[in-house]
Enzyme design. Structure first.
Site, PDB file in Angstrom:
ATOM      1  N   HIS A   1      -5.044  -0.681   5.782  1.00 42.91           N
ATOM      2  CA  HIS A   1      -4.646   0.060   6.995  1.00 42.91           C
ATOM      3  C   HIS A   1      -5.652  -0.117   8.135  1.00 42.91           C
ATOM      4  O   HIS A   1      -6.219   0.854   8.642  1.00 42.91           O
ATOM      5  CB  HIS A   1      -4.403   1.547   6.719  1.00 42.91           C
ATOM      6  CG  HIS A   1      -5.359   2.178   5.725  1.00 42.91           C
ATOM      7  ND1 HIS A   1      -6.713   2.174   5.897  1.00 42.91           N
ATOM      8  CD2 HIS A   1      -5.138   2.820   4.563  1.00 42.91           C
ATOM      9  CE1 HIS A   1      -7.280   2.802   4.870  1.00 42.91           C
ATOM     10  NE2 HIS A   1      -6.334   3.199   4.041  1.00 42.91           N
TER      11      HIS A   1
ATOM     12  N   HIS B   1       1.511   5.356  -1.812  1.00 45.93           N
ATOM     13  CA  HIS B   1       1.069   6.476  -2.649  1.00 45.93           C
ATOM     14  C   HIS B   1       2.313   7.172  -3.190  1.00 45.93           C
ATOM     15  O   HIS B   1       3.184   7.562  -2.413  1.00 45.93           O
ATOM     16  CB  HIS B   1       0.254   7.478  -1.833  1.00 45.93           C
ATOM     17  CG  HIS B   1      -0.999   6.892  -1.282  1.00 45.93           C
ATOM     18  ND1 HIS B   1      -2.192   6.901  -1.961  1.00 45.93           N
ATOM     19  CD2 HIS B   1      -1.240   6.247  -0.108  1.00 45.93           C
ATOM     20  CE1 HIS B   1      -3.120   6.294  -1.227  1.00 45.93           C
ATOM     21  NE2 HIS B   1      -2.565   5.880  -0.103  1.00 45.93           N
TER      22      HIS B   1
ATOM     23  N   LYS C   1      -9.258  -0.354  -6.051  1.00 42.27           N
ATOM     24  CA  LYS C   1      -9.341   0.260  -4.720  1.00 42.27           C
ATOM     25  C   LYS C   1     -10.658   0.996  -4.589  1.00 42.27           C
ATOM     26  O   LYS C   1     -11.009   1.832  -5.423  1.00 42.27           O
ATOM     27  CB  LYS C   1      -8.176   1.246  -4.549  1.00 42.27           C
ATOM     28  CG  LYS C   1      -8.197   2.060  -3.257  1.00 42.27           C
ATOM     29  CD  LYS C   1      -7.732   1.251  -2.061  1.00 42.27           C
ATOM     30  CE  LYS C   1      -7.758   2.061  -0.775  1.00 42.27           C
ATOM     31  NZ  LYS C   1      -6.630   2.991  -0.668  1.00 42.27           N
TER      32      LYS C   1
ATOM     33  N   HIS D   1       0.859  -1.206   0.000  1.00 38.07           N
ATOM     34  CA  HIS D   1       0.000   0.000   0.000  1.00 38.07           C
ATOM     35  C   HIS D   1       0.887   1.244   0.000  1.00 38.07           C
ATOM     36  O   HIS D   1       1.370   1.661   1.044  1.00 38.07           O
ATOM     37  CB  HIS D   1      -0.908   0.013   1.240  1.00 38.07           C
ATOM     38  CG  HIS D   1      -1.954   1.085   1.201  1.00 38.07           C
ATOM     39  ND1 HIS D   1      -3.270   0.854   1.533  1.00 38.07           N
ATOM     40  CD2 HIS D   1      -1.890   2.407   0.893  1.00 38.07           C
ATOM     41  CE1 HIS D   1      -3.962   1.977   1.416  1.00 38.07           C
ATOM     42  NE2 HIS D   1      -3.141   2.940   1.042  1.00 38.07           N
TER      43      HIS D   1
ATOM     44  N   ASP E   1       1.052   2.422   3.641  1.00 34.07           N
ATOM     45  CA  ASP E   1       0.235   3.617   3.389  1.00 34.07           C
ATOM     46  C   ASP E   1       1.099   4.875   3.427  1.00 34.07           C
ATOM     47  O   ASP E   1       0.648   5.936   3.873  1.00 34.07           O
ATOM     48  CB  ASP E   1      -0.940   3.732   4.365  1.00 34.07           C
ATOM     49  CG  ASP E   1      -1.997   4.710   3.871  1.00 34.07           C
ATOM     50  OD1 ASP E   1      -1.980   5.061   2.667  1.00 34.07           O
ATOM     51  OD2 ASP E   1      -2.842   5.136   4.672  1.00 34.07           O
TER      52      ASP E   1
ATOM     53  N   HIS F   1     -10.745   0.966   1.342  1.00 30.40           N
ATOM     54  CA  HIS F   1     -10.545   1.980   2.378  1.00 30.40           C
ATOM     55  C   HIS F   1     -11.784   1.853   3.260  1.00 30.40           C
ATOM     56  O   HIS F   1     -12.835   2.370   2.934  1.00 30.40           O
ATOM     57  CB  HIS F   1     -10.416   3.400   1.793  1.00 30.40           C
ATOM     58  CG  HIS F   1     -10.137   4.412   2.862  1.00 30.40           C
ATOM     59  ND1 HIS F   1      -8.964   5.123   2.957  1.00 30.40           N
ATOM     60  CD2 HIS F   1     -10.875   4.780   3.933  1.00 30.40           C
ATOM     61  CE1 HIS F   1      -8.998   5.894   4.033  1.00 30.40           C
ATOM     62  NE2 HIS F   1     -10.154   5.715   4.638  1.00 30.40           N
TER      63      HIS F   1
HETATM   64 ZN   LIG Z   1      -3.629   4.937   1.390  1.00 35.76          ZN
END
Ligand SMILES: [Zn+2]
Length: 339
Positions: free
Chosen positions: A169, A16, A97, A14, A242, A134
């Site tokens: 997460h 970004h 996602k 995970h 994350d 999420h």
């Molecule tokens: Zn994230």
């Protein structure tokens, strides 16, 4: 000689990387941190929601970090049709996602009601694409959003029994329990920051914007359950950082953006945590095996070696303040073999 620890090259399920020139810098940081593969989240502007966009984003990442393999995701929209999903899969997407509307960075165009995307989930199940969630309900009080989402998780589990799902997460004891009771096709990623901190670290004294993330850090008893899950040796729980960079100006500001830049420090922090619990022998499965197994991938060739020597975390990386900036961690990366 300082003690060392060698383990198989890890994956981060995970991350970004944002978009534009900085995406290359952040991808390079992941490679330099020792990761062999990363699962790249699609909430760029514009989002990754078509095969050409996905192919181009992966090209940018792998051009900047040729030693890193980018596993790609796409952003789920209620209207995504079966052909687009099949094209995404052919282009190499491994997961989609789901962002409920308004829960985090660039999710204003997210899904309002899970049922709106039911046909998308059905097609993903047929195509064997993983559903990354999420898992927060946007209408609930901020600390209760994950708990409020868990009913949705069980409806998804019941409706799509063959769909592999990841509660991303996970941040609460209730989330851990929901994953445990959902069977082996449901997993969760755990971040280093949710394993190490509680809400008090962010707001209990002076406000620390660098710990502001979604889902929010939670209560001590939640953190205890997350640590138990990470140390349990249950393959339903694996590492996803994350890592979410925002510039210093966007973090040290009113209306501060949510996200912690943890890429440079995640492995070092996990080493400290597992060592403090006498569980260094379980770290490799958590960072290098269980995630790959869930995604149907072979373990990475090669190894990473850390040694127990102090390492000072830089105060700024590409204009971003990393987690634990300026502090000293007790392990440092020594070498990377067989990449
Ligand atoms: Zn994230």
């Amino acid at each position: 000689m300082p003690p060392t620890l060698t383990f198989g090259r890890p994956d981060d399920f995970h991350v970004h990387f944002r978009q534009g020139e900085v995406a290359g810098h952040f991808a390079r940081d992941a490679q330099d941190a020792g990761f062999a593969r990363v699962l790249v989240m699609p909430n760029t502007l514009p989002p990754i929601d078509s095969a050409p966009a996905l192919t181009e984003y992966r090209r940018q990442i792998e051009a900047a970090a040729p030693g890193l393999r980018a596993l790609m995701t796409f952003k789920i929209r209620p209207g995504l049709d079966r052909q687009t999903l099949a094209d995404l899969r052919s282009a190499g997407a491994v997961a989609g996602k789901l962002y409920p509307e308004g829960v985090t960075t660039h999710s204003e165009d997210g899904v309002r009601r899970l049922e709106d995307a039911w046909p998308v989930f059905a097609a993903m199940e047929d195509l064997d694409l993983v559903l990354c969630l999420h898992g927060e309900h946007p209408d609930a009080f901020s600390l209760d959003r994950e708990a409020a989402f868990l009913g949705g998780l069980s409806s998804l589990r019941a409706a799509f029994p063959r769909l592999r799902m990841v509660l991303e997460h996970v941040s609460t004891a209730a989330g851990v329990d929901a994953v445990l009771s959902s069977g082996p096709l449901t997993a969760a990623t755990l971040t280093a920051h949710h394993l190490l901190f509680t809400l008090d670290d962010m707001v209990g004294g002076k406000l620390d914007p660098h710990l502001f993330c979604k889902p929010l850090l939670k209560r001590p008893e939640d953190r205890t359950r997350l640590v138990e899950a990470a140390l349990s040796g249950n393959p339903q729980f694996f590492f996803g950082s994350d890592s979410a960079p925002h510039s210093r100006e966007h973090k040290e500001a009113a209306l501060c953006s949510a996200g912690c830049y943890t890429m440079p420090v995640s492995l070092g922090l996990l080493l400290e945590l597992f060592e403090s619990r006498g569980a260094l022998d379980r770290l490799e499965a958590f960072v290098s095996r269980f995630g790959a197994q869930f995604y149907g991938l072979e373990p990475n060739p090669g190894t990473l070696t850390f040694e127990k020597l102090p390492w000072k975390v830089p105060s700024l990386v590409h204009g971003v303040v990393p987690l634990k900036a300026g502090t000293t961690l007790s392990w440092s990366l020594k070498s990377l073999q067989g990449a």
